[in-house]
Design an enzyme around this catalytic site. Structure first.
Site, PDB file in Angstrom:
ATOM      1  N   TYR A  82       0.833  -1.214   0.000  1.00 57.56           N
ATOM      2  CA  TYR A  82       0.000   0.000   0.000  1.00 57.56           C
ATOM      3  C   TYR A  82       0.860   1.254   0.000  1.00 57.56           C
ATOM      4  CZ  TYR A  82       0.975   1.006   4.930  1.00 57.56           C
ATOM      5  OH  TYR A  82       1.607   1.318   6.116  1.00 57.56           O
ATOM      6  N   LYS A  99       6.549  -1.854   1.958  1.00 60.84           N
ATOM      7  CA  LYS A  99       5.375  -1.254   2.605  1.00 60.84           C
ATOM      8  C   LYS A  99       4.203  -2.232   2.467  1.00 60.84           C
ATOM      9  CE  LYS A  99       3.273   3.329   3.171  1.00 60.84           C
ATOM     10  NZ  LYS A  99       3.733   3.537   4.553  1.00 60.84           N
ATOM     11  N   GLU A 155      13.159   3.216  13.471  1.00 55.33           N
ATOM     12  CA  GLU A 155      12.174   4.209  13.022  1.00 55.33           C
ATOM     13  C   GLU A 155      10.988   4.160  13.968  1.00 55.33           C
ATOM     14  OE1 GLU A 155      10.802   3.211   9.102  1.00 55.33           O
ATOM     15  OE2 GLU A 155      10.595   1.082   9.571  1.00 55.33           O
ATOM     16  N   LEU A 208      11.655   1.840   6.484  1.00 54.41           N
ATOM     17  CA  LEU A 208      10.987   2.241   5.252  1.00 54.41           C
ATOM     18  C   LEU A 208      11.666   3.492   4.698  1.00 54.41           C
ATOM     19  CD1 LEU A 208       8.469   1.686   3.419  1.00 54.41           C
ATOM     20  CD2 LEU A 208       7.314   3.450   4.756  1.00 54.41           C
TER      21      LEU A 208
END
Length: 280
Positions: free
Chosen positions: A32, A145, A177, A201
């Site tokens: 996504y 993702k 993260e 990411l």
């Protein structure tokens, strides 16, 4: 009510559209993107779609659309929504087939939703946010993702229950993260953030901030740091499509980042980001 797109049809988001055997529903077998649209213009759309196709390729998913086709659908959905500023969610899964772990011989399923974006109150942004340090319990391909977000959800919920907006994830003694953001510290005028790897990411807003830092002649260092270094930073902030640039001023135990106020580097980045997105 949000407007949606599902496999060729524009529908209301509350209309039944996903069969029980849809593999996104059954397995989380898909990828996504979340794209922010400012004044009718999707921000860094090429970069978002490039990341979508890279994620899809990594899980061997043929989306069934090229970039120009997705751009046309995104443009039509944005226009039909009647919204000027919105968050656009794009999802691609391996399709609709009887439940079986092996890849099915069926076309991919593509859906989108268009919703008014969640504006963060100006006073909340001016005050900064609290974060919670949390073990990074995710899989080893965080650069994809994917729809599989259960560890992120659990960490985000734990942070919320401690009065924090985000959980900052720690793996092998290093900050990676956030659950839905990239994390940065500022020390002696330089920005530090984890280098791109399979553990984080490649954030689109991270990319924008790196460009802004270059324009402002602020050193941007891709180097991992420890939770203790984060606690001793002059400033800290997170970035994502929906939070943009958000100062971090406090940890879950009540300890502060420096004096507990947003610092000049985060403020300068956010001001330039607003100009970049046409908000000023």
């Amino acid at each position: 009510m949000a407007l949606a797109y599902c496999n060729g049809s524009f529908i209301q988001s509350d209309e039944p559209a996903v069969p029980i055997d849809e593999r996104g529903h059954q397995f989380g077998d898909g990828v996504y993107e979340v794209i922010r649209v400012y004044q009718g213009r999707p921000f860094m759309l090429d970069e978002h779609l490039d990341r979508l196709f890279k994620s899809a390729a990594a899980i061997r998913l043929e989306i069934g659309h090229d970039g120009e086709s997705l751009k046309r659908i995104i443009g039509e959905l944005t226009q039909k929504s009647g919204l000027s500023d919105l968050d656009l969610y794009v999802q691609a899964t391996r399709g609709i087939a009887p439940r079986n772990h092996l890849f099915p011989a069926c076309p991919a399923s593509v859906s989108m939703t268009a919703k008014p974006f969640r504006e963060i109150p100006a006073d909340a942004r001016a005050a900064g946010i609290s974060v919670m340090l949390h073990p990074d319990e995710r899989w080893l391909n965080c650069w994809i993702k994917s729809l599989n977000l259960l560890p992120n959800i659990l960490a985000k919920q734990a942070a919320s229950e401690r009065g924090c907006l985000e959980a900052v994830l720690v793996r092998d003694g290093q900050v990676t993260e956030g659950t839905s953001s990239n994390v940065y510290m500022v020390k002696d005028g330089a920005i530090r953030t984890a280098p791109l790897s399979n553990q984080i990411l490649a954030g689109i807003t991270r990319m924008a901030v790196q460009r802004i830092a270059h324009e402002l002649r602020i050193p941007f260092i891709e180097q991992s740091f420890t939770p203790e270094e984060l606690r001793q930073a002059d400033e800290a902030f997170i970035t994502s499509t929906t939070t943009e640039v958000m100062p971090v001023v406090r940890f879950e135990d009540g300890s502060l980042v420096r004096d507990g106020k947003p610092g000049p580097v985060a403020r300068a980045l956010y001001e330039r980001f607003r100009a970049m997105t046409g908000q000023d």
